[in-house]
Motif scaffolding. Sequence first.
Motif, PDB file in Angstrom:
ATOM      1  N   LEU A 206      49.941  30.403  16.218  1.00  0.00           N
ATOM      2  CA  LEU A 206      49.836  28.849  16.254  1.00  0.00           C
ATOM      3  C   LEU A 206      48.387  28.368  16.276  1.00  0.00           C
ATOM      4  O   LEU A 206      47.666  28.788  16.998  1.00  0.00           O
ATOM      5  CB  LEU A 206      50.647  28.576  17.459  1.00  0.00           C
ATOM      6  N   THR A 207      48.327  27.616  14.992  1.00  0.00           N
ATOM      7  CA  THR A 207      46.912  27.092  14.950  1.00  0.00           C
ATOM      8  C   THR A 207      47.362  25.414  15.066  1.00  0.00           C
ATOM      9  O   THR A 207      48.256  25.092  14.018  1.00  0.00           O
ATOM     10  CB  THR A 207      46.130  27.129  13.837  1.00  0.00           C
ATOM     11  N   VAL A 208      46.680  24.743  15.571  1.00  0.00           N
ATOM     12  CA  VAL A 208      46.999  23.143  15.793  1.00  0.00           C
ATOM     13  C   VAL A 208      45.641  22.411  15.475  1.00  0.00           C
ATOM     14  O   VAL A 208      44.695  22.738  15.696  1.00  0.00           O
ATOM     15  CB  VAL A 208      47.425  22.672  17.200  1.00  0.00           C
ATOM     16  N   SER A 217      44.580  27.530  18.980  1.00  0.00           N
ATOM     17  CA  SER A 217      44.962  28.536  18.551  1.00  0.00           C
ATOM     18  C   SER A 217      45.626  29.613  19.464  1.00  0.00           C
ATOM     19  O   SER A 217      44.805  29.773  20.540  1.00  0.00           O
ATOM     20  CB  SER A 217      43.910  29.239  17.425  1.00  0.00           C
ATOM     21  N   ARG A 218      46.535  30.198  19.075  1.00  0.00           N
ATOM     22  CA  ARG A 218      47.143  31.323  20.077  1.00  0.00           C
ATOM     23  C   ARG A 218      47.930  32.280  19.166  1.00  0.00           C
ATOM     24  O   ARG A 218      48.666  31.975  18.284  1.00  0.00           O
ATOM     25  CB  ARG A 218      48.213  30.384  21.261  1.00  0.00           C
ATOM     26  N   GLU A 219      48.031  33.343  19.705  1.00  0.00           N
ATOM     27  CA  GLU A 219      48.816  34.541  18.987  1.00  0.00           C
ATOM     28  C   GLU A 219      49.701  35.057  19.901  1.00  0.00           C
ATOM     29  O   GLU A 219      49.632  35.249  21.117  1.00  0.00           O
ATOM     30  CB  GLU A 219      47.692  35.625  18.588  1.00  0.00           C
ATOM     31  N   GLN A 220      50.946  35.474  19.122  1.00  0.00           N
ATOM     32  CA  GLN A 220      51.968  36.260  19.730  1.00  0.00           C
ATOM     33  C   GLN A 220      52.215  37.622  19.046  1.00  0.00           C
ATOM     34  O   GLN A 220      52.385  37.419  17.820  1.00  0.00           O
ATOM     35  CB  GLN A 220      53.205  35.258  19.911  1.00  0.00           C
ATOM     36  N   ALA A 221      52.505  38.620  19.847  1.00  0.00           N
ATOM     37  CA  ALA A 221      53.135  39.717  19.031  1.00  0.00           C
ATOM     38  C   ALA A 221      54.299  39.948  18.537  1.00  0.00           C
ATOM     39  O   ALA A 221      55.154  40.591  19.245  1.00  0.00           O
ATOM     40  CB  ALA A 221      52.783  41.376  20.055  1.00  0.00           C
ATOM     41  N   PHE A 222      54.618  39.247  17.508  1.00  0.00           N
ATOM     42  CA  PHE A 222      55.957  39.278  16.949  1.00  0.00           C
ATOM     43  C   PHE A 222      55.825  38.791  15.328  1.00  0.00           C
ATOM     44  O   PHE A 222      55.091  38.147  14.910  1.00  0.00           O
ATOM     45  CB  PHE A 222      56.905  38.166  17.651  1.00  0.00           C
ATOM     46  N   GLY A 223      56.720  39.736  14.444  1.00  0.00           N
ATOM     47  CA  GLY A 223      56.472  39.334  13.274  1.00  0.00           C
ATOM     48  C   GLY A 223      57.522  40.144  12.362  1.00  0.00           C
ATOM     49  O   GLY A 223      58.509  40.585  12.621  1.00  0.00           O
ATOM     50  N   GLY A 224      57.239  40.080  10.960  1.00  0.00           N
ATOM     51  CA  GLY A 224      58.276  40.731  10.213  1.00  0.00           C
ATOM     52  C   GLY A 224      58.603  42.046  10.258  1.00  0.00           C
ATOM     53  O   GLY A 224      59.651  42.741   9.789  1.00  0.00           O
ATOM     54  N   SER A 266      65.058  34.461  16.845  1.00  0.00           N
ATOM     55  CA  SER A 266      63.776  34.889  17.661  1.00  0.00           C
ATOM     56  C   SER A 266      62.660  34.252  17.096  1.00  0.00           C
ATOM     57  O   SER A 266      61.760  34.073  17.902  1.00  0.00           O
ATOM     58  CB  SER A 266      64.059  36.276  17.513  1.00  0.00           C
ATOM     59  N   MET A 267      62.587  34.087  15.678  1.00  0.00           N
ATOM     60  CA  MET A 267      61.280  33.515  15.464  1.00  0.00           C
ATOM     61  C   MET A 267      60.949  32.270  15.712  1.00  0.00           C
ATOM     62  O   MET A 267      60.023  31.866  16.222  1.00  0.00           O
ATOM     63  CB  MET A 267      61.143  33.725  13.788  1.00  0.00           C
ATOM     64  N   ARG A 273      57.754  28.924  22.345  1.00  0.00           N
ATOM     65  CA  ARG A 273      57.169  29.168  23.211  1.00  0.00           C
ATOM     66  C   ARG A 273      55.574  29.047  23.098  1.00  0.00           C
ATOM     67  O   ARG A 273      54.985  28.551  24.038  1.00  0.00           O
ATOM     68  CB  ARG A 273      57.462  30.809  23.715  1.00  0.00           C
ATOM     69  N   LEU A 274      55.274  29.126  22.095  1.00  0.00           N
ATOM     70  CA  LEU A 274      53.922  29.100  21.509  1.00  0.00           C
ATOM     71  C   LEU A 274      53.401  27.391  21.839  1.00  0.00           C
ATOM     72  O   LEU A 274      52.378  26.988  22.314  1.00  0.00           O
ATOM     73  CB  LEU A 274      53.484  29.586  20.235  1.00  0.00           C
TER      74      LEU A 274
END
Length: 353
Positions: A206-208, A217-224, A266-267, A273-274
């Motif tokens: 997430l980048t605001v 900016s914040r990252e989360q371990a989840f993806g395709g 889930s996405m 959450r971010l």
Amino acid sequence: MGFFGPKTVPLLGVDISSSAVKVLQLAKDGNGFRVEHCAVEPLPPDAIVEKRIIDVDSVGDAVRKAVQRSGSKLKHAAAAVTDSEVIVRRLSMPVGLDEAEVEGQLQVEASQYIPYPLEEVSLDFQRLGPRPDKPELQDIMLVASRTENVDMRVAVLELGGLTAKVMDVESLSLRNAFSAFIFASKPRPRAAVIAVIDIGATMTTLTVLKDDRAIYSREQAFGGRWLTEEIARHYGLTFDEAGRAKRKGGLPEDYAEMLLDPFKSSMVQQASRLLQMFYAGSDVHQVDEVILVGGCAMIPGLAEQFREELNVPCAVADPTAVLGFGPRVSAANVRADGPALMLAVGLALRSFD
């Protein structure tokens, strides 16, 4: 090397993500830009884990193959470190300071903001212009990262036959791409708060953006990759077979109900959450718009689900929609990867700073 760097030669934008290396070269085209060369080279599983380079040789080899496939003859590159690897601070200094004076003052002040010995850190800065409320002062953006983070990317570029001329920060490069291609085609109010959600293979970022700058900016371990692994497990396929089936189609009729729809839900939950973490630490209670980028942004119906569940306008950003294409480039192939190329486009723009 430091960040940003001198832009005295044309630069190849090199996006080193968790699943692939993307290279892209831009050229001026009237008042706009065109893609001169572009290629995407997949990475072996676990060559990069949560955006940390684990297998330098494999990543360097992917850079080399991507450059060769693209046909670009450029030897100088712009790459980026992740936001989780950098410290960014906005400082104020007197307007009249020259470059050496700014650098000297930053060396004095940096120890207040950086929790590492300064000899282990790469530092750089950008002038952001005079402060509107105090014109005798200028805003300075300080960017710092442990030198090992920068050196790792320099090393893989060198293995790929390139020389690193610019080391950017992912959120700053995304902001530049948005300013040039997304906001230019559909202007937003300057004070609008825009949430850019980059959904990659293993990480969601997430980048605001506000006032034409990245404020969070914040990252989360989840993806395709989660979806690819579920396809492999559910249908008894190898990981590579599952990846091809996900991209090209041909999965059983229950795929959408059993796997795709739960992944999309889930996405949205991960992104929510971010956003909640951003709201908790700011005076913003609701962003004005969500814009999706990254490979997963192209999943049909994902933007609509974001819009419905978050009750916020949502769109998919595609820089290739407003770019021209050179004679050596397949427009169809580049457009197929459109939203996943945003960072590479932002890095390639550094040629024109």
